[in-house]
Design an enzyme around this catalytic site. Sequence first.
Site, PDB file in Angstrom:
ATOM      1  NE  ARG A  13      -3.649  -2.310   0.574  1.00 40.91           N
ATOM      2  CZ  ARG A  13      -4.760  -2.984   1.423  1.00 40.91           C
ATOM      3  NH1 ARG A  13      -5.057  -2.268   2.455  1.00 40.91           N
ATOM      4  NH2 ARG A  13      -5.023  -4.266   1.316  1.00 40.91           N
ATOM      5  CD  GLU A  59     -10.487  -2.977   8.869  1.00 40.72           C
ATOM      6  OE1 GLU A  59     -10.106  -1.920   8.316  1.00 40.72           O
ATOM      7  OE2 GLU A  59     -10.317  -4.123   8.167  1.00 40.72           O
ATOM      8  CD  GLU A  61      -3.449   4.001   3.246  1.00 38.30           C
ATOM      9  OE1 GLU A  61      -4.007   4.600   4.214  1.00 38.30           O
ATOM     10  OE2 GLU A  61      -3.661   2.873   2.887  1.00 38.30           O
ATOM     11  NE  ARG A 110      -4.224  -2.448  10.635  1.00 39.82           N
ATOM     12  CZ  ARG A 110      -4.718  -1.588   9.997  1.00 39.82           C
ATOM     13  NH1 ARG A 110      -6.179  -2.135  10.110  1.00 39.82           N
ATOM     14  NH2 ARG A 110      -4.547  -0.740   9.467  1.00 39.82           N
ATOM     15  NE  ARG A 117      -5.760   2.132  12.543  1.00 39.51           N
ATOM     16  CZ  ARG A 117      -7.166   1.850  12.243  1.00 39.51           C
ATOM     17  NH1 ARG A 117      -7.733   0.808  13.018  1.00 39.51           N
ATOM     18  NH2 ARG A 117      -7.847   2.619  11.883  1.00 39.51           N
ATOM     19  CG  HIS A 118      -1.901   2.827   8.276  1.00 37.66           C
ATOM     20  ND1 HIS A 118      -2.574   3.557   9.274  1.00 37.66           N
ATOM     21  CD2 HIS A 118      -2.787   2.522   7.430  1.00 37.66           C
ATOM     22  CE1 HIS A 118      -3.933   3.453   8.939  1.00 37.66           C
ATOM     23  NE2 HIS A 118      -3.980   3.087   7.833  1.00 37.66           N
ATOM     24  CB  SER A 171     -12.456  -4.965   5.302  1.00 34.35           C
ATOM     25  OG  SER A 171     -13.616  -3.975   5.251  1.00 34.35           O
TER      26      SER A 171
END
Lengths: 526, 526
Positions: A298, A449, A300, A500, A306-307, A452
């Site tokens: 990712r 979360e 991002e 996670r 948490r990323h 998903s």
Amino acid sequence: MEGTGEVEGAMSKKALKKQQKEAEKAAKKAMYKKQEGKENEGEGEDNGKDVSEGFYGVMPLIQSKERLDRRVLALKELTPDLADKKVWVRARLQTSRSKGKQCFFVLRQQKWTVQAIVSVGETVSKQMIKFVAGVNKESIIDVEGYVRTVPKKIESCTQQDVELHAEQVWIVSSASPRLPLLVEDASRPEGTDDSLATVSQDTRLDNRVIDLRTTTNQAIFRLEAGVCKLFREILDDQGFVEIHTPKIISGASEGGANVFEVTYFKTKAYLAQSPQLYKQMCISADFEKVYTIGGVFRAEDSNTHRHLTEFVGADIEMCFNYHYHEVIDVLDQLFVYIFKGLRDRYSEEITTVGRQYPAEPFKFLEPSLRLEYKEGVAMLREAGVEMGDDEDLSTPNEKLLGRLVRAKYDTDFFILDKFPLAVRPFYTMPDPFDKKWSNSYDFFMRGEEIMSGAQRIHDPEFLAERATHHKIDLKSIESYIDAFKYGAPPHAGGGIGLERVTMLYLGLNNIRKSSLFPRDPKRITP
Amino acid sequence: MEGTGEVEGAMSKKALKKQQKEAEKAAKKAMYKKQEGKENEGEGEDNGKDVSEGFYGVMPLIQSKERLDRRVLALKELTPDLADKKVWVRARLQTSRSKGKQCFFVLRQQKWTVQAIVSVGETVSKQMIKFVAGVNKESIIDVEGYVRTVPKKIESCTQQDVELHAEQVWIVSSASPRLPLLVEDASRPEGTDDSLATVSQDTRLDNRVIDLRTTTNQAIFRLEAGVCKLFREILDDQGFVEIHTPKIISGASEGGANVFEVTYFKTKAYLAQSPQLYKQMCISADFEKVYTIGGVFRAEDSNTHRHLTEFVGADIEMCFNYHYHEVIDVLDQLFVYIFKGLRDRYSEEITTVGRQYPAEPFKFLEPSLRLEYKEGVAMLREAGVEMGDDEDLSTPNEKLLGRLVRAKYDTDFFILDKFPLAVRPFYTMPDPFDKKWSNSYDFFMRGEEIMSGAQRIHDPEFLAERATHHKIDLKSIESYIDAFKYGAPPHAGGGIGLERVTMLYLGLNNIRKSSLFPRDPKRITP
């Protein structure tokens, strides 16, 4: 007999330095001898006779010269059963301190530690004591000696009932005298005692090879391996097929934002943001139930606790007959199986991690608690949050909901079903009765979360319609839509981030603690 | 009763086309009804009464409206035990042919097939027959009917002793009428009968979703999952820890050639060519024995039967006490365990694959045959090959050696130990007695290398010396060398390419047959 509590920290820094320098000299001398092809013959001073000659020194580089049949014991095997037996071990030197005619040292091997002692005597010279005291911390050494029971438990070691009386000590692999961090410092609980050194996260990660040696890290990554093992165990049992999906893809999946670009010979490619298209293709290709564990990427620019930009995705996809709740049932059982397996098979690891990073034990129900999205929103509103029916959950609201659920239902794990359609990706199947909702779900651990998922639209025309509604260029997702043109069964799935799950199960405060070599926008080393 | 041999191919292409067109019309009509929210109510002609009304048609999109507790049987469950029982199944329509008042069709589900028949009668109308005959091949359909035993085995189906007498037929997911390839064609052995269609590799790969439906492919990828399962099983038992290593790395590992470049925010990164540095760091970090299964990337412009640009690497690394043969022993046991496991647990898959791609059964010895490099060279020379003592093995010579070994020792698997130092990477430990050789090895299956490994140099100074000898810029491998600065045990390891092991075990002729979605210099789709 002394505990290592006393061994540690009792010497002044100055004395330690001096001792280390001398030891370095001795080690160098030995190294030169080694390079001349001779084994170490003792460190006789003034050319006087050293009674320990041949019982200590730097071992020549282990280059597979001979295959000794010597039994090398693991530290965990050193128990009172072996009292007064002579054993040979190989481990790291954690700490050492000489005191007159003795030198105490602690050996460490993964999560096990044992105290050892070498004392001047018939076969142990002063020179040998000096040599041992000067071995650099973190060096790997071989020790032969007698296992002796101790009258008082050695609290600071895992092998509390015995110590090792060394007769031979050899350096197998010497550590540099200057360590960027000490395993002891890296093992300390955060923020407990300001007078003691702790190690910053960056220092840890920059020197991960040393940092990973702490018993805490040994436990974290063994437990993480356990998550994968349990994940596969139950899915294999249920007839899932393990697949491997490509990470290099031609088009940016799922919209196009946040993908890493790869130079692929004379063209461009991208790193897969998830295995979803490929999982779904396998469903279209009749595998019925598949899972895959592998890298997910990712791009991002999120610098949070948490990323990660690269993490390990554990994904499943399966077809069902009539209702996606058939799939939720499987996912529910999967998580309960993992949680029980961790609790029952990794209790030692959980305890170990808890000593450095204390956390409430992870609570779960069987079967898991399932709430509908609107029930979650109602709970939040009751707690004073103002939000719309089909508004997405913010991170703070997720956390709050986690606390509310924990207070009301006594569980750290729950499933939130039937998310608003508007906040989910275009391929999500709408609710059959009310288009405001969708057949989609998130799973939560400690209010965050971790998975998903959804029923996916398996009809190519409907899929195109929904993509158009989302203003997605159909051309850009042609291959995705095509995957369903030749007959596809109804199916659903989801994916978890392995790091996670480990982080939240153990109640850690940062995902970098559960990633072996974490990648984030600012870190791609080591 | 008719076998499907007769069902297949008996209709002219023209008639088939016409029939298909009509069916498309019927399906479209039904689809419109569906979209108006009504279920299909039969296809009554002239508005006359259709006795089959409500027993066939296009099922509304399965959107999880209700959770039926209907038992849907798997095709493999259809055996004479269920004779005269009414069952409900969901499967793909493989072929169909109507003949007067009957329609024969074959249902397929993964590797199982069953013949079904629908005949005009009390509840079955002519219109229903027409509808069934017109369903597009590869559509997923629901069929309710009676299981009937047959007097003569149906040779062309896996369920040979029964057929299904259908009373209801519903389209769950319609396939496009124009299929880019037929599963039957894709299932045919290569080059056996020129009059029958075969499917080119590119057509297969371009339409992998259909191609993967063949029983052969279902078997290949189940067996491939088995290789991973067996790999992990034995290593878990022996105390290995599964790790996950990053794919995005900051520097080009192992020299720098053949790496894919990634745009990483404002900087550049690379895709890992192997997990080796990270495996070795885990050894330095006291994990002792580790394995990892994951993507490996090679930007090599090789367009051969055995090269991929992305493949699945299964890698291990472990420390040893005195001799790297301790590690070879573990690897030897690992392979024998995998080969035995495949033979014993995946015999059905092996047989299935062999029907389309015939191959000699894979032979191995226990323990495995081990030869020294110079013995291999001697065998080659005896067979007329001219080569130097420490010359590398060319691909044709590897193949020849495989044949010579097979002839002499009756095994398709062997270990070649003690390669010339000059042909191995800089981090390879030289032989302790003669620098011409090294402590390194390759493993071979059917004359092709499937694993390369070695004792690694664990001493940072020696490692630097060897790198310098190889003219490698020390700056560029600083982090690699640093990993051993804080004490590292002697260790060795190796890595296999999963797709190669699967290919060679099954005797396939192309690695694209054992890669789910292969990547090569010319292909990154689907």
